[in-house]
Enzyme design. Sequence first.
Site, PDB file in Angstrom:
ATOM      1  N   GLU A  81     111.924 -14.418   5.070  1.00  0.00           N
ATOM      2  CA  GLU A  81     111.248 -13.315   5.758  1.00  0.00           C
ATOM      3  C   GLU A  81     111.977 -12.947   7.040  1.00  0.00           C
ATOM      4  OE1 GLU A  81     106.856 -15.182   4.766  1.00  0.00           O
ATOM      5  OE2 GLU A  81     107.358 -14.627   6.811  1.00  0.00           O
ATOM      6  N   CYS A  95     112.799 -10.769  14.468  1.00  0.00           N
ATOM      7  CA  CYS A  95     112.579 -12.208  14.319  1.00  0.00           C
ATOM      8  C   CYS A  95     113.293 -12.637  13.041  1.00  0.00           C
ATOM      9  CB  CYS A  95     111.076 -12.480  14.235  1.00  0.00           C
ATOM     10  SG  CYS A  95     110.684 -14.190  13.885  1.00  0.00           S
ATOM     11  N   CYS A 102     111.519 -25.176   5.589  1.00  0.00           N
ATOM     12  CA  CYS A 102     111.898 -25.967   6.781  1.00  0.00           C
ATOM     13  C   CYS A 102     111.696 -27.447   6.473  1.00  0.00           C
ATOM     14  CB  CYS A 102     111.035 -25.548   7.968  1.00  0.00           C
ATOM     15  SG  CYS A 102     111.461 -26.426   9.491  1.00  0.00           S
ATOM     16  N   CYS A 106     106.003 -29.742  10.077  1.00  0.00           N
ATOM     17  CA  CYS A 106     104.868 -29.804  11.005  1.00  0.00           C
ATOM     18  C   CYS A 106     103.590 -29.596  10.183  1.00  0.00           C
ATOM     19  CB  CYS A 106     105.002 -28.722  12.076  1.00  0.00           C
ATOM     20  SG  CYS A 106     106.510 -28.883  13.032  1.00  0.00           S
ATOM     21  N   CYS A 109     101.964 -25.962   9.520  1.00  0.00           N
ATOM     22  CA  CYS A 109     102.846 -24.808   9.360  1.00  0.00           C
ATOM     23  C   CYS A 109     103.097 -24.422   7.899  1.00  0.00           C
ATOM     24  CB  CYS A 109     104.175 -25.115  10.056  1.00  0.00           C
ATOM     25  SG  CYS A 109     105.428 -23.867   9.789  1.00  0.00           S
ATOM     26  N   GLY A 152     112.404 -21.923   9.460  1.00  0.00           N
ATOM     27  CA  GLY A 152     113.469 -22.889   9.710  1.00  0.00           C
ATOM     28  C   GLY A 152     113.592 -23.343  11.146  1.00  0.00           C
ATOM     29  N   SER A 184     114.108 -20.780  19.316  1.00  0.00           N
ATOM     30  CA  SER A 184     112.952 -21.663  19.348  1.00  0.00           C
ATOM     31  C   SER A 184     113.332 -22.989  18.695  1.00  0.00           C
ATOM     32  CB  SER A 184     111.784 -20.984  18.632  1.00  0.00           C
ATOM     33  OG  SER A 184     111.486 -21.631  17.445  1.00  0.00           O
ATOM     34  N   SER A 207     108.239 -25.258  20.414  1.00  0.00           N
ATOM     35  CA  SER A 207     107.002 -25.465  19.660  1.00  0.00           C
ATOM     36  C   SER A 207     106.359 -26.722  20.229  1.00  0.00           C
ATOM     37  CB  SER A 207     107.307 -25.668  18.168  1.00  0.00           C
ATOM     38  OG  SER A 207     107.894 -24.522  17.637  1.00  0.00           O
ATOM     39  N   LEU A 208     105.357 -26.538  21.056  1.00  0.00           N
ATOM     40  CA  LEU A 208     104.755 -27.686  21.756  1.00  0.00           C
ATOM     41  C   LEU A 208     103.533 -28.218  20.992  1.00  0.00           C
ATOM     42  CD1 LEU A 208     104.772 -29.411  24.397  1.00  0.00           C
ATOM     43  CD2 LEU A 208     103.138 -27.747  25.318  1.00  0.00           C
ATOM     44  N   CYS A 326     103.738 -17.213   9.678  1.00  0.00           N
ATOM     45  CA  CYS A 326     105.138 -17.167   9.300  1.00  0.00           C
ATOM     46  C   CYS A 326     105.394 -18.040   8.078  1.00  0.00           C
ATOM     47  CB  CYS A 326     105.962 -17.671  10.482  1.00  0.00           C
ATOM     48  SG  CYS A 326     107.635 -17.993  10.054  1.00  0.00           S
TER      49      CYS A 326
HETATM   50  S1  SF4 Z   1     106.665 -25.091  13.079  1.00  0.00           S
HETATM   51 FE1  SF4 Z   1     108.869 -24.578  13.024  1.00  0.00          FE
HETATM   52  S2  SF4 Z   1     109.865 -26.593  12.940  1.00  0.00           S
HETATM   53 FE2  SF4 Z   1     107.723 -26.977  12.369  1.00  0.00          FE
HETATM   54  S3  SF4 Z   1     107.737 -26.844  10.121  1.00  0.00           S
HETATM   55 FE3  SF4 Z   1     107.215 -24.791  10.914  1.00  0.00          FE
HETATM   56  S4  SF4 Z   1     109.192 -23.705  10.953  1.00  0.00           S
HETATM   57 FE4  SF4 Z   1     109.648 -25.928  10.814  1.00  0.00          FE
END
Ligand code: SF4
Length: 344
Positions: A81, A95, A102, A106, A109, A152, A184, A207-208, A326
């Site tokens: 995307e 973006c 990825c 996380c 996500c 990613g 990022s 990404s906190l 995303c």
């Molecule tokens: S938040 Fe970012 S680093 Fe974590 S899985 Fe999603 S795309 Fe990957």
Amino acid sequence: MIQEFAKKYNLPKFRTLQFDKAFYQNGIESFDQLSTFPADLRERLKAEVEFSTLSVEKELISAHKDTIKILMKRADGQRIEAVLMKHKDGRNTVCVSCMVGCPVNCSFCATGKMGFGGSLSAREIIDQIVYFQRQLVKSGERVSNVVFMGMGEPMLNLEQVQQAIDIITDPDKLALGSRRITISTSGYIPQFKQLVENGFRGRVAISLHAPNQELRAKLMPVAKIYPLDQLLEALDEYTALTNKRVSYEYVMIKNMNDKTEHAYELVKLFSKRLAHINLIPYNPIREVEFERSVRDQINRFRDILTRGGVEATVRVTMGDDVNAACGQLADRENKKNTDKKIRI
Ligand code: SF4
């Protein structure tokens, strides 16, 4: 992009400059429009160099027409995307994705839940930007900003991301200043340091998603390798070097990281740092049971931060109608395709 071609035919420098201007800046739609090249050279170029490494499969335009999300297909059939956001102040931000899926995984996500389908080449990253440049040129506009915040982890594809940055900032190519680029990362410290050593001086978004090491390690496996205190130390060094404010992305997940005590922990961490916290109402995905924090709690959370001297905003969601979390669109399409393959 035509370096090899130029070398093979021993083209003079002015030909590559002509190519760069037409391709990156003037938004030509095919090599047939490369009118500064003689016809025979154009034909050879068409035969030997791909005009784009990605084809557009779907384009979703938000009701306000300020956000365009595209689903692009690679040569191997996998989908990624990219998004264009047209801001009211005139910025046109693209973006980009740097991977299919990825590997960081996380827990909240959508992209992470897709698994990892491979890293994109610098050319594939650039082709996402050039696609939107072509659209914008038609109305006399240009891409003004690039954020590496799509699918990613840029730090795990650093070589290709670096090459893409070189093209974005090259005055003969996309010609954007480095402050117009945002990278990022979920917190890969050595690679981030390498990026800075390579000369990166753009914006950084982290990404906190948690105010302490314990909760962060629960939500983000990367935190087990690179703990929060070490990450903040590396970012303090970047701020000292550049005097740049670091952005921290914080998805608000109900009863997980949105408690009042979490807000106070963030105040402790950031009141003396040059930082901005971007609170993002969570977009639920089907793979996990996390829910979006309620709006009142998000506002209360923000107020604690700002009262405590930490700059914080709740993300203005542009193009909500096309902007599912995303990775969700590509995930759906990649899965559909796998299902189809299985049925055959
Ligand atoms: S938040 Fe970012 S680093 Fe974590 S899985 Fe999603 S795309 Fe990957």
